[in-house]
Design a protein around this motif. Structure first.
Motif, PDB file in Angstrom:
ATOM      1  N   LEU A   1       0.855  -1.180   0.000  1.00 29.93           N
ATOM      2  CA  LEU A   1       0.000   0.000   0.000  1.00 29.93           C
ATOM      3  C   LEU A   1       0.894   1.234   0.000  1.00 29.93           C
ATOM      4  CD1 LEU A   1      -2.634  -1.022   2.721  1.00 29.93           C
ATOM      5  CD2 LEU A   1      -2.474  -1.732   0.324  1.00 29.93           C
ATOM      6  N   THR A   2       0.612   2.171  -0.899  1.00 30.85           N
ATOM      7  CA  THR A   2       1.469   3.345  -1.029  1.00 30.85           C
ATOM      8  C   THR A   2       0.668   4.628  -0.998  1.00 30.85           C
ATOM      9  OG1 THR A   2       1.393   3.599  -3.438  1.00 30.85           O
ATOM     10  CG2 THR A   2       2.956   1.977  -2.564  1.00 30.85           C
ATOM     11  N   ASP A   3       1.394   5.730  -0.752  1.00 31.38           N
ATOM     12  CA  ASP A   3       0.791   7.045  -0.906  1.00 31.38           C
ATOM     13  C   ASP A   3       1.008   7.506  -2.344  1.00 31.38           C
ATOM     14  OD1 ASP A   3       3.432   7.924  -1.090  1.00 31.38           O
ATOM     15  OD2 ASP A   3       3.493   8.688   0.957  1.00 31.38           O
ATOM     16  N   GLU A   4       0.645   8.747  -2.631  1.00 31.24           N
ATOM     17  CA  GLU A   4       0.687   9.263  -3.997  1.00 31.24           C
ATOM     18  C   GLU A   4       2.093   9.274  -4.575  1.00 31.24           C
ATOM     19  OE1 GLU A   4      -0.457  13.493  -6.161  1.00 31.24           O
ATOM     20  OE2 GLU A   4      -1.685  12.737  -4.522  1.00 31.24           O
ATOM     21  N   ARG A   5       3.113   9.395  -3.722  1.00 30.27           N
ATOM     22  CA  ARG A   5       4.492   9.459  -4.190  1.00 30.27           C
ATOM     23  C   ARG A   5       5.189   8.101  -4.151  1.00 30.27           C
ATOM     24  NH1 ARG A   5       6.543  14.251  -0.417  1.00 30.27           N
ATOM     25  NH2 ARG A   5       5.319  12.987   1.035  1.00 30.27           N
ATOM     26  N   ALA A   6       4.409   7.043  -4.060  1.00 30.74           N
ATOM     27  CA  ALA A   6       4.909   5.666  -3.998  1.00 30.74           C
ATOM     28  C   ALA A   6       5.597   5.359  -2.678  1.00 30.74           C
ATOM     29  CB  ALA A   6       5.845   5.356  -5.168  1.00 30.74           C
TER      30      ALA A   6
ATOM     31  N   VAL B   1      -3.296   5.419  -1.324  1.00 32.64           N
ATOM     32  CA  VAL B   1      -4.015   5.750  -2.559  1.00 32.64           C
ATOM     33  C   VAL B   1      -3.997   4.575  -3.530  1.00 32.64           C
ATOM     34  CG1 VAL B   1      -3.456   8.198  -2.343  1.00 32.64           C
ATOM     35  CG2 VAL B   1      -1.986   6.727  -3.734  1.00 32.64           C
ATOM     36  N   ALA B   2      -3.097   3.609  -3.338  1.00 32.29           N
ATOM     37  CA  ALA B   2      -2.994   2.484  -4.267  1.00 32.29           C
ATOM     38  C   ALA B   2      -2.539   1.233  -3.545  1.00 32.29           C
ATOM     39  CB  ALA B   2      -2.017   2.811  -5.397  1.00 32.29           C
ATOM     40  N   ALA B   3      -3.060   0.101  -4.013  1.00 27.74           N
ATOM     41  CA  ALA B   3      -2.586  -1.219  -3.577  1.00 27.74           C
ATOM     42  C   ALA B   3      -1.908  -1.860  -4.768  1.00 27.74           C
ATOM     43  CB  ALA B   3      -3.742  -2.081  -3.091  1.00 27.74           C
ATOM     44  N   ILE B   4      -0.658  -2.247  -4.599  1.00 31.14           N
ATOM     45  CA  ILE B   4       0.106  -2.849  -5.688  1.00 31.14           C
ATOM     46  C   ILE B   4       0.253  -4.336  -5.401  1.00 31.14           C
ATOM     47  CG2 ILE B   4       2.324  -2.906  -6.895  1.00 31.14           C
ATOM     48  CD1 ILE B   4       1.214   0.222  -5.088  1.00 31.14           C
ATOM     49  N   PHE B   5      -0.298  -5.147  -6.302  1.00 30.90           N
ATOM     50  CA  PHE B   5      -0.187  -6.602  -6.196  1.00 30.90           C
ATOM     51  C   PHE B   5       0.989  -7.049  -7.049  1.00 30.90           C
ATOM     52  CE2 PHE B   5      -4.491  -5.698  -5.045  1.00 30.90           C
ATOM     53  CZ  PHE B   5      -4.843  -6.662  -4.107  1.00 30.90           C
ATOM     54  N   VAL B   6       1.894  -7.801  -6.459  1.00 26.13           N
ATOM     55  CA  VAL B   6       3.114  -8.210  -7.151  1.00 26.13           C
ATOM     56  C   VAL B   6       3.161  -9.728  -7.220  1.00 26.13           C
ATOM     57  CG1 VAL B   6       5.629  -8.085  -7.210  1.00 26.13           C
ATOM     58  CG2 VAL B   6       4.300  -6.176  -6.244  1.00 26.13           C
TER      59      VAL B   6
ATOM     60  N   LEU C   1       5.738   2.338 -12.782  1.00 24.26           N
ATOM     61  CA  LEU C   1       5.022   2.046 -11.543  1.00 24.26           C
ATOM     62  C   LEU C   1       4.588   3.330 -10.859  1.00 24.26           C
ATOM     63  CD1 LEU C   1       4.199  -0.408  -9.825  1.00 24.26           C
ATOM     64  CD2 LEU C   1       6.401  -0.239  -8.653  1.00 24.26           C
ATOM     65  N   ARG C   2       5.482   4.329 -10.791  1.00 26.18           N
ATOM     66  CA  ARG C   2       5.124   5.600 -10.162  1.00 26.18           C
ATOM     67  C   ARG C   2       4.015   6.309 -10.932  1.00 26.18           C
ATOM     68  NH1 ARG C   2      10.803   5.860  -9.221  1.00 26.18           N
ATOM     69  NH2 ARG C   2      11.117   7.122 -11.098  1.00 26.18           N
ATOM     70  N   ARG C   3       4.073   6.238 -12.282  1.00 26.56           N
ATOM     71  CA  ARG C   3       3.013   6.857 -13.084  1.00 26.56           C
ATOM     72  C   ARG C   3       1.655   6.199 -12.802  1.00 26.56           C
ATOM     73  NH1 ARG C   3       6.915   7.145 -17.340  1.00 26.56           N
ATOM     74  NH2 ARG C   3       6.159   5.153 -18.182  1.00 26.56           N
TER      75      ARG C   3
ATOM     76  N   LEU D   1      -4.010  -1.141  -8.029  1.00 23.46           N
ATOM     77  CA  LEU D   1      -5.435  -0.998  -7.744  1.00 23.46           C
ATOM     78  C   LEU D   1      -5.669   0.311  -6.999  1.00 23.46           C
ATOM     79  CD1 LEU D   1      -8.254  -2.521  -7.658  1.00 23.46           C
ATOM     80  CD2 LEU D   1      -7.628  -3.116  -5.320  1.00 23.46           C
ATOM     81  N   PRO D   2      -6.497   1.227  -7.535  1.00 20.10           N
ATOM     82  CA  PRO D   2      -6.798   2.474  -6.817  1.00 20.10           C
ATOM     83  C   PRO D   2      -7.508   2.183  -5.503  1.00 20.10           C
ATOM     84  CG  PRO D   2      -7.492   2.599  -9.111  1.00 20.10           C
ATOM     85  CD  PRO D   2      -7.161   1.157  -8.841  1.00 20.10           C
ATOM     86  N   MET D   3      -7.293   3.043  -4.520  1.00 17.87           N
ATOM     87  CA  MET D   3      -7.883   2.835  -3.195  1.00 17.87           C
ATOM     88  C   MET D   3      -8.570   4.094  -2.689  1.00 17.87           C
ATOM     89  SD  MET D   3      -5.061   0.544  -1.227  1.00 17.87           S
ATOM     90  CE  MET D   3      -6.074   0.598   0.245  1.00 17.87           C
TER      91      MET D   3
END
Length: 396
Positions: free
Chosen positions: A200-205, A294-299, A242-244, A278-280
């Motif tokens: 889970l990340t914020d807007e700046r990754a 702001v985003a959940a990244i599934f790896v 990824l950041r974009r 995935l947007p959150m």
């Protein structure tokens, strides 16, 4: 009525209760002291979730472990129903619910909870002291008496009235009933059970939370990395992509669009690893675990325990065939796969035909289904009603 408890013993017990406020690890021992003081055989401290009929907390002393598990797994709905009926009729939660006094004998005789959990332990009566009550939860201490101890009497009710204010203060100070912390722990536990990495990340990754699989990936430096707690991929180009995608998710959360595309995280000569963003904007994962996410990244990375790894091993797929399969499983078309690997589409089609021949399927949809059937999404048994956090599922 005479003195229900000596002043010295009462002071010692209250002192033990407040010790729990400073050290919540003392609750198990203190609950046993409370049971002994009330001349009861079993005691439990529970926080009951009325929405999903489960225990958020279930501390106990005197209970047989197998029956305590059975209580948690099968009988919470019945317990919640009877106690909420009682609570809704009361003007104050200071009143105590006593099974022998407030339930008809024919109900007690027919109760599955009584039959399966209480009778095997010889429990004939329970007194419930309520610590808090809201529309979603209530917390209580339940004290059960063995047949040799008889039913709850006026002494236990009076003693309960003496101790209840102190018990409430202690659980409040110690935050043992802090619902937000408990829900956060449950959500984190659900994420830790997943085989795929979840960040889970914020807007700046910036990394706000990573599950166990993602932390393991970052400790190895592949296929994702943590650079001063900012999420990065195995290549500079993948990190930028990824950041974009994360920024897009933050600004266009209700219309995810291209942010849902699979992002290749590593070099072409390495076993492919992909991320889905995935947007959150809303959902329990954000509100209950990381409100700033702001985003959940599934790896997903190649692993012999994944469906692809197991399929490759079972059907003796070549490295080239595995790469084709991984690309198709990541959502790419055969033409995109060929372009990505710098091969002719006919060559990619030949690899796919070999996979079909080895696995005995004839269509890509059947191949995907076969691969997914071999995938174990969690690290062993997950003791939860829903193994996926219910606001989202595995990435498609």
């Amino acid at each position: 009525m005479g003195e229900v408890l000596s002043h010295r013993r009462l002071s010692e017990l209250i002192g033990s209760i407040y010790d729990c406020a400073l050290d919540p690890g003392r609750w198990d021992g203190t609950l046993a002291d409370v049971a002994e003081t009330f001349d009861c055989a079993v005691v439990s401290l529970t926080l009951n979730d009325l929405h999903s009929n489960r225990f958020l907390i279930n501390k106990a002393a005197g209970w047989e472990p197998a029956l305590l598990r059975l209580k948690s797994e099968r009988h919470v709905p019945e317990i919640n129903a009877r106690l909420t009926e009682w609570l809704e009729r009361q003007s104050s939660i200071d009143e105590m619910f006593v099974t022998s006094a407030h339930l008809p004998p024919d109900y007690i005789q027919a109760s599955p909870y009584v039959e399966e959990c209480l009778k095997p332990q010889g429990i004939v009566d329970i007194m419930h002291m309520f610590l808090m009550h809201t529309q979603r939860q209530f917390a209580e201490i339940g004290l059960g008496r063995h047949a040799r101890q008889g039913v709850i009497t006026a002494r236990e009710l009076e003693l309960g009235r003496l101790l209840l204010p102190h018990l409430r203060k202690a659980v409040t100070i110690s935050d043992i009933l802090d619902v937000s912390s408990i829900e956060q722990a449950h959500m984190a536990e659900a994420l830790d059970a997943l085989r795929c990495g979840v960040v889970l990340t914020d807007e700046r990754a910036g990394i706000l939370h990573a599950n166990r699989s993602a932390e393991r990936m970052m400790s190895k430096g592949a296929p994702i990395r943590s650079i001063r707690r900012v999420l990065a991929a195995g290549t500079s180009a993948a990190s930028r992509e990824l950041r974009r995608a994360i920024l897009h998710a933050a600004r266009n959360g209700t219309h995810p669009g291209e942010s849902n595309a699979a992002i290749r995280l590593n070099e072409a000569d390495q076993p492919p690893a992909y991320a889905h963003v995935l947007p959150m904007v809303t959902g329990d994962l954000r509100t209950r675990l990381q409100p700033n996410a702001v985003a959940a990244i599934f790896v997903g990375a190649t692993d012999e325990q994944t469906g692809i790894g197991l399929l490759a091993k079972a059907y003796n797929l070549t490295a080239a065939e595995v790469r084709i399969l991984e690309s198709l499983m990541a959502g790419h078309t055969l033409a995109e796969t060929a372009q990505h690997f710098g091969i002719a589409r006919s060559t990619a089609k030949t690899h796919l035909d070999h996979i079909f021949a080895k696995t005995g399927v004839s269509r890509q949809t059947e191949l995907v289904r076969l691969t997914m059937q071999l995938t174990q999404p969690v690290h062993g048994p997950l003791d939860m009603a829903h193994p996926w956090p219910h606001q989202f599922g595995p990435p498609s």
